[in-house]
Motif scaffolding. Structure first.
Motif, PDB file in Angstrom:
ATOM      1  N   ASP A  25      -8.333  15.398  -7.758  1.00  0.00           N
ATOM      2  CA  ASP A  25      -8.010  14.780  -6.481  1.00  0.00           C
ATOM      3  C   ASP A  25      -6.509  14.528  -6.346  1.00  0.00           C
ATOM      4  O   ASP A  25      -5.834  14.175  -7.307  1.00  0.00           O
ATOM      5  N   GLU A  26      -6.007  14.732  -5.146  1.00  0.00           N
ATOM      6  CA  GLU A  26      -4.574  14.617  -4.894  1.00  0.00           C
ATOM      7  C   GLU A  26      -4.192  13.195  -4.507  1.00  0.00           C
ATOM      8  O   GLU A  26      -4.943  12.491  -3.853  1.00  0.00           O
ATOM      9  N   ARG A  27      -2.990  12.814  -4.903  1.00  0.00           N
ATOM     10  CA  ARG A  27      -2.434  11.524  -4.505  1.00  0.00           C
ATOM     11  C   ARG A  27      -1.740  11.682  -3.159  1.00  0.00           C
ATOM     12  O   ARG A  27      -1.261  12.766  -2.822  1.00  0.00           O
ATOM     13  N   PHE A  28      -1.695  10.613  -2.417  1.00  0.00           N
ATOM     14  CA  PHE A  28      -0.931  10.599  -1.175  1.00  0.00           C
ATOM     15  C   PHE A  28      -0.100   9.333  -1.136  1.00  0.00           C
ATOM     16  O   PHE A  28      -0.439   8.326  -1.751  1.00  0.00           O
ATOM     17  N   ASP A  29       1.033   9.406  -0.439  1.00  0.00           N
ATOM     18  CA  ASP A  29       1.972   8.292  -0.334  1.00  0.00           C
ATOM     19  C   ASP A  29       1.980   7.751   1.089  1.00  0.00           C
ATOM     20  O   ASP A  29       1.692   8.476   2.046  1.00  0.00           O
ATOM     21  N   PHE A  30       2.367   6.504   1.216  1.00  0.00           N
ATOM     22  CA  PHE A  30       2.500   5.873   2.533  1.00  0.00           C
ATOM     23  C   PHE A  30       3.345   4.625   2.376  1.00  0.00           C
ATOM     24  O   PHE A  30       3.631   4.186   1.262  1.00  0.00           O
ATOM     25  N   SER A  31       3.757   4.045   3.493  1.00  0.00           N
ATOM     26  CA  SER A  31       4.489   2.781   3.447  1.00  0.00           C
ATOM     27  C   SER A  31       4.002   1.886   4.574  1.00  0.00           C
ATOM     28  O   SER A  31       3.483   2.349   5.588  1.00  0.00           O
ATOM     29  N   VAL A  32       4.171   0.585   4.346  1.00  0.00           N
ATOM     30  CA  VAL A  32       3.716  -0.432   5.294  1.00  0.00           C
ATOM     31  C   VAL A  32       4.794  -1.503   5.367  1.00  0.00           C
ATOM     32  O   VAL A  32       5.416  -1.828   4.353  1.00  0.00           O
ATOM     33  N   THR A  33       5.025  -2.048   6.545  1.00  0.00           N
ATOM     34  CA  THR A  33       5.946  -3.172   6.709  1.00  0.00           C
ATOM     35  C   THR A  33       5.239  -4.309   7.437  1.00  0.00           C
ATOM     36  O   THR A  33       4.315  -4.081   8.223  1.00  0.00           O
ATOM     37  N   ALA A  34       5.673  -5.529   7.158  1.00  0.00           N
ATOM     38  CA  ALA A  34       5.104  -6.702   7.819  1.00  0.00           C
ATOM     39  C   ALA A  34       6.101  -7.847   7.719  1.00  0.00           C
ATOM     40  O   ALA A  34       7.060  -7.793   6.946  1.00  0.00           O
ATOM     41  N   GLU A  35       5.852  -8.921   8.474  1.00  0.00           N
ATOM     42  CA  GLU A  35       6.774 -10.047   8.521  1.00  0.00           C
ATOM     43  C   GLU A  35       6.534 -11.087   7.437  1.00  0.00           C
ATOM     44  O   GLU A  35       7.303 -12.031   7.326  1.00  0.00           O
ATOM     45  N   GLY A  36       5.491 -10.940   6.638  1.00  0.00           N
ATOM     46  CA  GLY A  36       5.221 -11.900   5.571  1.00  0.00           C
ATOM     47  C   GLY A  36       4.379 -11.269   4.488  1.00  0.00           C
ATOM     48  O   GLY A  36       3.821 -10.191   4.660  1.00  0.00           O
ATOM     49  N   ARG A  37       4.263 -11.962   3.349  1.00  0.00           N
ATOM     50  CA  ARG A  37       3.487 -11.428   2.217  1.00  0.00           C
ATOM     51  C   ARG A  37       2.019 -11.242   2.563  1.00  0.00           C
ATOM     52  O   ARG A  37       1.438 -10.205   2.268  1.00  0.00           O
ATOM     53  N   GLU A  38       1.388 -12.275   3.152  1.00  0.00           N
ATOM     54  CA  GLU A  38      -0.023 -12.178   3.486  1.00  0.00           C
ATOM     55  C   GLU A  38      -0.260 -11.097   4.532  1.00  0.00           C
ATOM     56  O   GLU A  38      -1.230 -10.342   4.440  1.00  0.00           O
ATOM     57  N   ALA A  39       0.626 -11.027   5.515  1.00  0.00           N
ATOM     58  CA  ALA A  39       0.509  -9.980   6.533  1.00  0.00           C
ATOM     59  C   ALA A  39       0.664  -8.601   5.905  1.00  0.00           C
ATOM     60  O   ALA A  39      -0.013  -7.645   6.294  1.00  0.00           O
ATOM     61  N   LEU A  40       1.537  -8.490   4.908  1.00  0.00           N
ATOM     62  CA  LEU A  40       1.723  -7.207   4.223  1.00  0.00           C
ATOM     63  C   LEU A  40       0.465  -6.823   3.457  1.00  0.00           C
ATOM     64  O   LEU A  40       0.037  -5.668   3.496  1.00  0.00           O
ATOM     65  N   LEU A  41      -0.165  -7.781   2.778  1.00  0.00           N
ATOM     66  CA  LEU A  41      -1.411  -7.491   2.073  1.00  0.00           C
ATOM     67  C   LEU A  41      -2.485  -7.042   3.053  1.00  0.00           C
ATOM     68  O   LEU A  41      -3.177  -6.043   2.822  1.00  0.00           O
ATOM     69  N   PHE A  42      -2.623  -7.753   4.162  1.00  0.00           N
ATOM     70  CA  PHE A  42      -3.593  -7.379   5.197  1.00  0.00           C
ATOM     71  C   PHE A  42      -3.312  -5.967   5.701  1.00  0.00           C
ATOM     72  O   PHE A  42      -4.213  -5.127   5.757  1.00  0.00           O
TER      73      PHE A  42
END
Length: 142
Positions: free
Chosen positions: A45-62
């Motif tokens: 199985d192949e790996r895939f990459d992505f990125s996420v941004t948010a205004e706080g730690r909890e929001a980033l986890l969500f």
């Protein structure tokens, strides 16, 4: 890093710990995969990459977990062996955003018997620093 699945009324919860913020994010994501599938293939199985941004730690986890659900639906894969690198906002006058660079191994859903998780929730979410690292608790809507 480690996680445990927890019963939660009609939903399912993941409780995770890690020595770092990166580790606890990855552990929660691996817990989410375990909530969807009892036996995960370890080969290929192949790996895939992505990125996420948010205004706080909890929001980033969500948003991170929500992104993995999105990737599951779009790529038709179960994201496993999750890796996350979390960056706090810089102290200069730049954007005040938390950033996560992530990757996962995508197991085709046709190779596993997966249960559907509809969504991540903020219900009872906890992301806190402890004496030993980090603790997270996240409830998923099934």
């Amino acid at each position: 890093m480690s996680f445990e699945l927890r019963e939660h009324t009609a939903d399912v919860a993941v409780e995770a710990v890690g020595e770092s913020l990166d580790a606890v994010f990855g552990a929660v994501a691996d817990g989410m995969a375990a909530a969807m599938c009892d036996e995960i293939p370890t080969d290929g199985d192949e790996r895939f990459d992505f990125s996420v941004t948010a205004e706080g730690r909890e929001a980033l986890l969500f948003d991170y977990l929500d992104e993995l659900i999105y990737e599951r639906d779009v790529r038709v894969v179960l994201p496993v062996d999750n890796e996350a690198t979390v960056s706090a906002p810089s102290s200069d006058d730049g954007p005040n955003e938390w950033v996560l660079s992530g990757s996962a191994r995508g197991v085709p859903l046709e190779r596993v018997e997966a249960r559907d998780l509809k969504a991540v929730t903020y219900s009872e979410m906890d992301l806190s620093e402890t004496d030993d690292g980090w603790h997270a608790y996240v409830v998923f809507d099934v």
